[in-house]
Enzyme design. Sequence first.
Site, PDB file in Angstrom:
ATOM      1  N   HIS A   1      35.376  53.253  38.836  1.00  0.00           N
ATOM      2  CA  HIS A   1      36.014  52.052  38.403  1.00  0.00           C
ATOM      3  C   HIS A   1      36.853  51.946  37.155  1.00  0.00           C
ATOM      4  O   HIS A   1      37.878  51.622  37.195  1.00  0.00           O
ATOM      5  CB  HIS A   1      34.763  51.133  38.494  1.00  0.00           C
ATOM      6  CG  HIS A   1      35.359  49.591  38.384  1.00  0.00           C
ATOM      7  ND1 HIS A   1      34.487  48.427  38.026  1.00  0.00           N
ATOM      8  CD2 HIS A   1      36.518  48.840  38.444  1.00  0.00           C
ATOM      9  CE1 HIS A   1      35.137  47.450  37.855  1.00  0.00           C
ATOM     10  NE2 HIS A   1      36.292  47.733  38.147  1.00  0.00           N
ATOM     11  N   GLU A   5      39.889  53.893  37.528  1.00  0.00           N
ATOM     12  CA  GLU A   5      40.813  53.161  38.181  1.00  0.00           C
ATOM     13  C   GLU A   5      41.660  52.333  37.259  1.00  0.00           C
ATOM     14  O   GLU A   5      42.810  52.010  37.324  1.00  0.00           O
ATOM     15  CB  GLU A   5      40.140  52.102  39.135  1.00  0.00           C
ATOM     16  CG  GLU A   5      41.188  51.259  39.885  1.00  0.00           C
ATOM     17  CD  GLU A   5      40.687  49.663  40.107  1.00  0.00           C
ATOM     18  OE1 GLU A   5      41.223  48.863  39.494  1.00  0.00           O
ATOM     19  OE2 GLU A   5      39.305  49.505  40.627  1.00  0.00           O
ATOM     20  N   HIS A   6      40.808  51.796  36.356  1.00  0.00           N
ATOM     21  CA  HIS A   6      41.518  50.564  35.373  1.00  0.00           C
ATOM     22  C   HIS A   6      42.060  51.624  34.257  1.00  0.00           C
ATOM     23  O   HIS A   6      43.339  51.437  33.805  1.00  0.00           O
ATOM     24  CB  HIS A   6      40.369  50.244  34.385  1.00  0.00           C
ATOM     25  CG  HIS A   6      40.015  48.788  35.102  1.00  0.00           C
ATOM     26  ND1 HIS A   6      39.934  47.769  34.496  1.00  0.00           N
ATOM     27  CD2 HIS A   6      39.039  48.736  36.348  1.00  0.00           C
ATOM     28  CE1 HIS A   6      39.434  46.383  35.366  1.00  0.00           C
ATOM     29  NE2 HIS A   6      38.869  47.343  36.263  1.00  0.00           N
ATOM     30  N   GLU A  39      33.328  42.731  33.333  1.00  0.00           N
ATOM     31  CA  GLU A  39      33.830  42.567  34.754  1.00  0.00           C
ATOM     32  C   GLU A  39      32.432  42.680  35.728  1.00  0.00           C
ATOM     33  O   GLU A  39      32.043  41.765  36.363  1.00  0.00           O
ATOM     34  CB  GLU A  39      34.762  43.466  35.143  1.00  0.00           C
ATOM     35  CG  GLU A  39      35.244  43.256  36.615  1.00  0.00           C
ATOM     36  CD  GLU A  39      35.923  44.151  37.329  1.00  0.00           C
ATOM     37  OE1 GLU A  39      36.734  45.194  36.562  1.00  0.00           O
ATOM     38  OE2 GLU A  39      36.122  44.357  38.372  1.00  0.00           O
TER      39      GLU A  39
HETATM   40 ZN   LIG Z   1      37.826  46.101  37.874  1.00  0.00          ZN
END
Ligand SMILES: [Zn+2]
Length: 1027
Positions: free
Chosen positions: A100, A103-104, A201
Amino acid sequence: MFKYGARLYRRFRDLSVVGRCRSSSLSSAPERALQYSIGQKIHGFTVTEVTSVPDLFLTAVKLEHDATGAKYLHAARDDANNLFSVQLRTTPMDSTGVPHILEHTVLCGSERFPCRDPFFKMLNRSLSTFMNAFTASDYTMYPFSTQNPKDFQNLLSVYLDAVFFPCLREQDFWQEGWRLENADTQDPSSPLVFKGVVFNEMKGAFSNNEQLYAQHLQNLLLPDHTYAHVSGGEPLAITDLTWQQLKEFHQTHYHPSNARFFTYGDLPLEQHLQQIEEEALSRFQKIQPDTAVPAQSPWNTPREASVCCGPDAMAPDPAKQHTLTVSYLLGDITDVFESFVLNLLSSLMVTGPNSPFYRTLVEPGIGSDFSSLVGYDGSTRNASFSVGLQGISVDDADRVKRIIDETVDDIIVKGFEEERIEALLHRIEIQMKHQSSSFGLALASYIASSWNHDGDPVELLRISQNVERFRQEVSNNPAFLQDKVRHYFKDNTHKLTLSMSPDEGYVSKLADAESVKLAQKVEQLSEEDRKEIHQKGLELLSMQTAVQDASCLPALQVSDIQPTIKPTHLEMGTAGGVPVQYCEQPTNGMVYFRAFSHLNTLPEDLKPYVPLFCSVITKMGCGDMDYKQQSQQMELRTGGMSISPQILPDHTHMDTYEQGILLTSSCLERNVEEMFHLWSDIFNSPHFDDIERFRVLVMSSAQELANGISYSGHVMAMTHAARTLSPAAELQETFHGMEQVKFMKQMAETPDLPSVLRKLARIRRHLLNPDNIRCAVNAAPDKMAAVAVQTERFMGNVAGTRKQRKSVRPHLIQRPLDPSADPSSSSATRTLISEPHFQACQMKTHYQLPFPVNFASECVRTVPFTHPDYASLCVLSRLMSSKFLHGEIRERGGAYGGGARMGGGGLYSFYSYRDPNSTATLAAFRKGVDWAREGTFTQQDIDESKLSVFSQVDAPVAPSDKGLSVFLSGLSDSMKQEHRERLFAVTHTQLVDAAGRYLGVGQSVCASAILGPENAELSKDPSWIRK
Ligand SMILES: [Zn+2]
């Protein structure tokens, strides 16, 4: 951006099929693609399969990249909304959230595009119809779509470079992942805290009990490999991840040998292949990626587990907040036919009031509704099926378990009615025919999971083949489905019973655990380390605030935007005295019907009941059918029937609006008569006497609303803030805001449901008067005449029996539906409510909710759509969002998102999403206004903001929805064109001027709202109202 695998792609419903089909010509994209031959070499790829898929009007071309083994699928289809996606198999073996965070961070700058955040910047340099990235449980996907060929190439370059050659700077890792930093970055004596976008998040994500439950369920049901971990990141485990580990994960997982490419649309395949080869794949050699997920080995005995969650302040019944679900491990999702059957079987078991589990679990009212994860889940290597209830009392747990076992036994004995199976197959047929505006994306999502484990994506697309085989199997063996139930449910020992209970101390325990972890990290720091942390914090801040040069990025120009809109041809007619708008479209055999009925005669006290009325009226039973028979008929004959409350702002006055309800339905052409028959029965003879049925529906609506807050908290905050600014916004709060959530909670708790039902019956009498109503039909040209005859009959039937009623509103205004139409040819009008004495007032509200994060909003009353400054405010909202607020609220503030938007009702709204800050964010909104007034932005900034506005204005519209903006809001093509020209013409001076004139302190009435946890600062401040 992070999406849970477990929540994706669970039902056939997710395959909302089919983009815009142009009429077939000889050189259609699917026909051209059929020319490829197996073994053909194209730009480093070899064609391995070419398949026509007539069900979906496409040709599938499968290829493999020679040097790296990268897999490629192209779906050639006559749809201009072209899509690209690259998908990597990412199978983490810990819960640090490495896929994750990766991905960022890959979206934070790359070799050819080293500027900060190229992904967000491209949002403003493109006319994309979709751009995003997702982390699922076992893959990460980067999709985009656009209708512009040049834009496609630009975005492809940026995506390829981001995925395969990202910078992955240490600062990117700190910003997006996690870091220790002084609470006040400037002040070295302020305490150290954890910061980071993904860290926050995921704290926000797990404050949602549905997500928390889904995560636990997957971890416990599939404990042997990657699914035992949290791919998005468990907040405290995130703080164990190092920058080095992040880079290693990229090297091993983001390699072409571990990638699957998918393209879709009418652009030529060769060009895509050439660009992908030249810009990325040619630099790689084949590796053997060690990313495969083994099948879960089945258990010998069933297991039980229980977990805790935060209490839900909005729960319909506070004493009943337990969730219990039983889950079963099913087969491998790469077995396409078996998955098809299990998906279908799951729908038969749990979908709709005719399903056995609905009857035994939901109907008796043991809980508020099914638990959120009910049904088939094909997002993991082994599929699973879950069934259970939320909102139950802890004492009912054993009863629920017993009922589940008994229901399985019962299904094995009784099987399913043939008509229910037919209804389900009918739904699949409709889904193949219905044309959505984002077909490419639906397709990419549909094939992702199975393809990820080397399932055949083309086989997955051949839906009617599976339907045929299914019919064959059932005719050979009438007990086909019962045998499956015995095998997968009765005799299955890989079965997990998971319960979740609220814990008053849950939120504080989480906070304590964070403090402990923080203290451990801080303890180990030397004085030197602390200095360095302060220094790094300042460096990050200065990097974030530095003026950025984005000139390395490709961009479309304002001149690439179409200067004029394509007009939509509409015909007006009447049916039974009611105006009907006809719109001929290539609908692929479907008919779409809508009717709008205003509510101007409705007494004030009934208004809060309108949303409830809409949500239950199609589900209570009608005519000679009980609600189960009605549901069955709707499934057998239509593509869905629904009613929704509508508030339609006026385009010329802030205090004028139209209110009413909208009927929406669709069906295959052969079923138009049945569809209208159902509508007649629903309105003429609904069963408003079944209290037990009503109770079930009220509970489930209340639960759904309460569950939705943490997803759409920013919308709730904006709606709440705006309620004192215009009459339409006030009604919006009543229908869709926190007021409605509260109202429904009361409804769920009230002992006197019969009196509520009587109110709904009163609402019905105010609807569908010939004077109040207008209709719209979208269908294929050759069917329109026949549909018109049916519409006439329907209107005669429904409206003929209605009495005249007097409006309760003193100020009503009649407007022609299409202001630009020749008044002699059409008499269709809208009846708007005007509130000339409305006084907008300033208000600040803190709506306290048990979340660890805030949703902050400020709304400003500005001008309506036709005002000359409206276009400037639209561009200004994009400009402030991307050039100022994104940096302040997301990058520096650590919120998941934030920005500004201009709404059709003339309200300019600032918002933040899952935000650790509250008043600091409100201050950032104000700083944004100052920034805009200073006017230091450039012409390039303005052009980018215009592109961003136009990519929304020109978003593709499905044939089912063409002409709707005229029908609902009286927004004609010529008004849209005028707005378009104003957008093109917006200047630097106008933007600075609009910021000062409308957003400056004291210029306009504005109001604020914060949804979030207890807040010492706000409670001390008397200007804030606490709710
Ligand atoms: Zn995210």
